[in-house]
Design a protein around this motif. Structure first.
Motif, PDB file in Angstrom:
ATOM      1  N   GLY A  47       0.821  -1.247  -0.011  1.00  0.00           N
ATOM      2  CA  GLY A  47      -0.105   0.145   0.157  1.00  0.00           C
ATOM      3  C   GLY A  47       1.012   1.238  -0.066  1.00  0.00           C
ATOM      4  O   GLY A  47       1.797   1.387  -0.813  1.00  0.00           O
ATOM      5  N   ARG A  48       0.315   2.256   0.758  1.00  0.00           N
ATOM      6  CA  ARG A  48       0.839   3.542   0.901  1.00  0.00           C
ATOM      7  C   ARG A  48       2.098   3.646   2.020  1.00  0.00           C
ATOM      8  O   ARG A  48       2.284   4.935   2.366  1.00  0.00           O
ATOM      9  N   THR A  49       2.324   2.601   2.549  1.00  0.00           N
ATOM     10  CA  THR A  49       3.614   2.589   3.708  1.00  0.00           C
ATOM     11  C   THR A  49       4.868   2.966   2.976  1.00  0.00           C
ATOM     12  O   THR A  49       4.904   3.130   1.765  1.00  0.00           O
ATOM     13  N   ASP A  50       5.846   3.370   3.633  1.00  0.00           N
ATOM     14  CA  ASP A  50       7.270   3.440   3.256  1.00  0.00           C
ATOM     15  C   ASP A  50       7.585   2.313   2.491  1.00  0.00           C
ATOM     16  O   ASP A  50       8.317   2.271   1.678  1.00  0.00           O
ATOM     17  N   GLY A  51       7.411   0.932   3.130  1.00  0.00           N
ATOM     18  CA  GLY A  51       7.868  -0.102   2.338  1.00  0.00           C
ATOM     19  C   GLY A  51       7.172  -0.214   0.985  1.00  0.00           C
ATOM     20  O   GLY A  51       7.664  -0.816  -0.044  1.00  0.00           O
ATOM     21  N   GLY A  52       5.707   0.094   0.799  1.00  0.00           N
ATOM     22  CA  GLY A  52       4.997   0.117  -0.389  1.00  0.00           C
ATOM     23  C   GLY A  52       5.898   0.880  -1.526  1.00  0.00           C
ATOM     24  O   GLY A  52       5.926   0.776  -2.658  1.00  0.00           O
ATOM     25  N   ARG A  53       6.348   1.981  -0.998  1.00  0.00           N
ATOM     26  CA  ARG A  53       6.908   3.072  -1.722  1.00  0.00           C
ATOM     27  C   ARG A  53       8.426   2.576  -2.333  1.00  0.00           C
ATOM     28  O   ARG A  53       8.686   2.617  -3.501  1.00  0.00           O
ATOM     29  N   VAL A  54       8.976   1.761  -1.305  1.00  0.00           N
ATOM     30  CA  VAL A  54      10.237   1.198  -1.665  1.00  0.00           C
ATOM     31  C   VAL A  54      10.049   0.046  -2.744  1.00  0.00           C
ATOM     32  O   VAL A  54      11.012  -0.064  -3.745  1.00  0.00           O
ATOM     33  N   ALA A  55       9.095  -0.876  -2.453  1.00  0.00           N
ATOM     34  CA  ALA A  55       8.856  -1.698  -3.685  1.00  0.00           C
ATOM     35  C   ALA A  55       8.106  -1.316  -4.954  1.00  0.00           C
ATOM     36  O   ALA A  55       8.547  -1.809  -5.646  1.00  0.00           O
ATOM     37  N   LEU A  56       7.665  -0.267  -4.735  1.00  0.00           N
ATOM     38  CA  LEU A  56       7.299   0.413  -6.177  1.00  0.00           C
ATOM     39  C   LEU A  56       8.605   0.815  -6.828  1.00  0.00           C
ATOM     40  O   LEU A  56       8.609   0.572  -8.025  1.00  0.00           O
ATOM     41  N   ALA A  57       9.566   1.573  -6.052  1.00  0.00           N
ATOM     42  CA  ALA A  57      10.639   1.911  -6.800  1.00  0.00           C
ATOM     43  C   ALA A  57      11.634   0.828  -7.473  1.00  0.00           C
ATOM     44  O   ALA A  57      12.001   0.946  -8.287  1.00  0.00           O
ATOM     45  N   LEU A  58      11.488  -0.351  -6.704  1.00  0.00           N
ATOM     46  CA  LEU A  58      12.327  -1.535  -6.734  1.00  0.00           C
ATOM     47  C   LEU A  58      11.662  -2.187  -8.107  1.00  0.00           C
ATOM     48  O   LEU A  58      12.369  -2.599  -8.892  1.00  0.00           O
ATOM     49  N   PHE A  59      10.320  -2.691  -7.944  1.00  0.00           N
ATOM     50  CA  PHE A  59       9.946  -3.450  -8.651  1.00  0.00           C
ATOM     51  C   PHE A  59       8.804  -3.133  -9.694  1.00  0.00           C
ATOM     52  O   PHE A  59       8.268  -3.819 -10.603  1.00  0.00           O
ATOM     53  N   GLY A  60       8.432  -1.737  -9.576  1.00  0.00           N
ATOM     54  CA  GLY A  60       7.341  -1.157 -10.676  1.00  0.00           C
ATOM     55  C   GLY A  60       6.041  -1.493 -10.323  1.00  0.00           C
ATOM     56  O   GLY A  60       5.614  -2.179  -8.932  1.00  0.00           O
ATOM     57  N   ARG A  61       5.199  -1.040 -10.961  1.00  0.00           N
ATOM     58  CA  ARG A  61       3.662  -1.087 -10.437  1.00  0.00           C
ATOM     59  C   ARG A  61       3.230  -2.718 -10.438  1.00  0.00           C
ATOM     60  O   ARG A  61       2.415  -2.974  -9.533  1.00  0.00           O
TER      61      ARG A  61
END
Length: 134
Positions: A47-61
């Motif tokens: 989701g919109r947690t910090d880990g979700g933003r890190v995963a979005l940057a690493l793996f894409g949508r």
């Protein structure tokens, strides 16, 4: 506060005596532990947690959705068989943090290797912090 990596098996001699020992901790140690747990929970890749933003940057949508799904399943089972705190956090992020992330300014460029190593270290720290919780 959990067994940790250096737990004593129940079959070991004197395990019952060790179970009755109380170790007094300084309030700073307890505050540091809770700070570590709160930051580790915030780095769960969903989701919109910090880990979700890190995963979005690493793996894409698309990769973020897959990683978030597996993280959510793992958080649910760890909450059922482990700590009630993780089960509460599972319910919280399922109902309040599950919407899609706002598109970033630059989602096309890859991130450099040093940031991949830093996020991998943060992920290992999350696992070492949350798995021993009972």
């Amino acid at each position: 506060l959990g067994d940790g990596m250096l737990s004593v098996p129940a079959s070991a001699a004197g395990a019952e005596a060790l179970a009755d020992v109380n170790i007094s901790l300084h309030p700073f140690a307890i505050a540091g532990f809770f700070g570590l747990v709160v930051n580790a929970i915030n780095l769960v890749p969903f989701g919109r947690t910090d880990g979700g933003r890190v995963a979005l940057a690493l793996f894409g949508r698309s990769g973020n959705q897959a990683v978030g799904f597996f993280a959510l399943i793992a958080l649910f089972f760890q909450g059922i068989f482990g700590s009630d705190l993780l089960l509460f956090y599972f319910a919280f992020i399922t109902f309040f943090q599950s919407e899609n992330e706002i598109p970033c300014r630059n989602e096309v460029d890859d991130i450099d290797f040093s940031r991949v190593l830093l996020s991998t270290f943060a992920g290992v720290l999350v696992l070492l912090s949350l798995i021993p919780m009972e």
